[in-house]
Enzyme design. Structure first.
Site, mmCIF file in Angstrom:
data_model
loop_
_atom_site.group_PDB
_atom_site.id
_atom_site.type_symbol
_atom_site.label_atom_id
_atom_site.label_comp_id
_atom_site.label_asym_id
_atom_site.label_seq_id
_atom_site.Cartn_x
_atom_site.Cartn_y
_atom_site.Cartn_z
ATOM 1 C CB CYS A 1 -13.903 0.867 -0.076
ATOM 2 S SG CYS A 1 -13.293 2.540 0.174
ATOM 3 N NE ARG B 1 -3.861 0.521 1.897
ATOM 4 C CZ ARG B 1 -5.087 0.533 2.426
ATOM 5 N NH1 ARG B 1 -5.335 1.242 3.521
ATOM 6 N NH2 ARG B 1 -6.074 -0.153 1.871
ATOM 7 N NE ARG C 1 -10.006 -5.626 0.393
ATOM 8 C CZ ARG C 1 -9.287 -4.608 0.848
ATOM 9 N NH1 ARG C 1 -9.875 -3.557 1.392
ATOM 10 N NH2 ARG C 1 -7.959 -4.577 0.734
ATOM 11 C CD GLN D 1 -12.889 -2.296 -0.650
ATOM 12 O OE1 GLN D 1 -12.057 -2.205 0.243
ATOM 13 N NE2 GLN D 1 -14.061 -2.890 -0.464
ATOM 14 C CG ASP E 1 -13.605 6.147 -0.979
ATOM 15 O OD1 ASP E 1 -13.635 5.980 0.259
ATOM 16 O OD2 ASP E 1 -12.563 5.998 -1.650
HETATM 17 N N1 NVA Z 1 -10.031 6.387 -1.336
HETATM 18 C C1 NVA Z 1 -9.642 6.002 -0.008
HETATM 19 C C2 NVA Z 1 -9.824 4.536 0.179
HETATM 20 C C3 NVA Z 1 -9.464 4.022 1.533
HETATM 21 C C4 NVA Z 1 -9.590 2.539 1.653
HETATM 22 C C5 NVA Z 1 -8.199 6.396 0.228
HETATM 23 O O1 NVA Z 1 -7.380 6.225 -0.684
HETATM 24 O O2 NVA Z 1 -7.896 6.879 1.311
HETATM 25 N N1 CP Z 2 -11.153 -0.438 2.401
HETATM 26 C C1 CP Z 2 -9.893 -0.496 2.834
HETATM 27 O O1 CP Z 2 -8.941 -0.734 2.064
HETATM 28 O O2 CP Z 2 -9.741 -0.312 4.173
HETATM 29 P P1 CP Z 2 -8.412 -0.090 5.000
HETATM 30 O O3 CP Z 2 -7.875 1.252 4.635
HETATM 31 O O4 CP Z 2 -8.833 -0.188 6.430
HETATM 32 O O5 CP Z 2 -7.413 -1.171 4.635
#
Ligand code: NVA
Ligand code: CP
Length: 307
Positions: A261, A107, A289, A137, A221
């Site tokens: 999500c 991530r 997930r 997701q 979102d």
């Molecule tokens: N669009 C959000 C999704 C979090 C799971 C972000 O990138 O923070």
């Molecule tokens: N939806 C999602 O990816 O959640 P987290 O940021 O908690 O991993």
């Protein structure tokens, strides 16, 4: 997975429609076995490294629990507690980690950084969210849609809010799997054509109500994604009318689902009534997930040679 080039899952369309169908079918089977408390440990002796440069609850827990449940083990790394925080190049990190583990999930911020890692990795790399995409997701979301409503091909998804990683991944999936996304974003926060090529899978609307009309699924979102916190105040003002509420849900089909999500900000992008209401499947979505990513890891490590 065979002797061909290493397969990664960096974007949703890194997999073909046929591969995705295989992963959805395996997710179904893996979930059913899990619910029956049946042991299924095809990944014994395999190790997953998870590298987080942003916060996470669902992604961490689902990958970590999933890998242990399949008999493997997990190493959790963050920027702050690794040499990445002291400027070790991502390429060097990739070369080192991928000599020691079987699979990597990352991530991070720019998709380019993830691609840089993958280009130097000896093992498959999974996108656990970047600024541009969140394919794991969408894998879980489409699996959830199929569970509740059957195939998604030919259906309509309404995307209300930010043109972010989730929106762009929905669009990628729509192009690949043959459904349509109706998008409504506030002025100044529209889709970047680089990540959202025009086509019959995409329709843009001025208002959330217009986008939701006739939709099979309404989704949204947060107004401010991770990494964009400096824009928070400005975004609160711009997004004030881009909220999924009862009126927006009423514009969609009577049996439309609501997805998010998570994490959600109730009162901002969605009302408490909608997220807690009868059309909301957000908890199934979160749980899925786990099952979808177990199928993904199985596919990347074992291919179709599974029982
Ligand atoms: N669009 C959000 C999704 C979090 C799971 C972000 O990138 O923070
Ligand atoms: N939806 C999602 O990816 O959640 P987290 O940021 O908690 O991993």
């Amino acid at each position: 997975m065979g002797s061909g080039p290493i397969r990664h899952f960096l974007r949703f369309d890194d997999f073909s429609r046929d591969e995705l169908q295989h992963v959805f079918a395996r997710a179904r089977l893996i979930k059913d076995r899990f619910k029956r408390y049946e042991f299924y440990q095809p990944l014994r002796d395999r190790t997953l490294a998870m590298l987080f440069e942003k916060a996470s609850t669902r992604t961490r827990v689902s990958f970590e629990a999933g890998m242990y449940q399949m008999g493997g083990s997990v190493i959790h790394i963050t920027t702050g507690d690794s040499q990445l925080g002291r400027a070790e190049p991502i390429e060097d990190t990739a070369r080192v980690i991928s000599r020691m583990v079987d699979l990597v999930m990352i991530r991070t911020f720019e998709q380019a950084r993830l691609e840089q890692f993958a280009a130097h990795s000896r093992v498959p790399v999974i996108n656990g969210l970047t600024n541009e995409y969140h394919p794991c997701q969408i894998l879980a979301d489409i699996f959830t849609f199929i569970e509740h409503r059957g195939p998604i091909a030919g259906r309509t998804v309404a995307w209300i809010g930010d043109a972010n990683n989730m929106a762009y991944t929905w669009l990628q999936a729509a192009q690949l799997l043959g459904f349509r996304v109706n998008v409504s974003t506030p002025p100044g926060y529209g889709l970047d054509a680089k990540f959202a090529p025009a086509g019959p899978h995409l329709a843009v609307f001025e208002s959330p109500l217009q986008a939701a009309r006739g939709a099979d699924l309404v989704t949204t979102d947060v107004w401010t994604s991770m990494g964009f916190e400096a824009e928070n105040e400005q975004r609160r003002r711009a997004f004030a009318d881009w909220r999924v509420d009862d009126r927006v849900m009423a514009a969609a089909k009577a049996d439309a689902l609501f997805m998010h999500c998570l994490p959600a900000h109730r009162g901002e992008e969605v009302t408490n009534e909608v997220i807690e209401g009868p059309q909301s499947v957000v908890w199934d979505e979160a749980e899925n997930r786990l099952h979808a990513q177990k199928a993904l890891m199985e596919y990347l490590l074992l291919g179709r040679d599974v029982t």
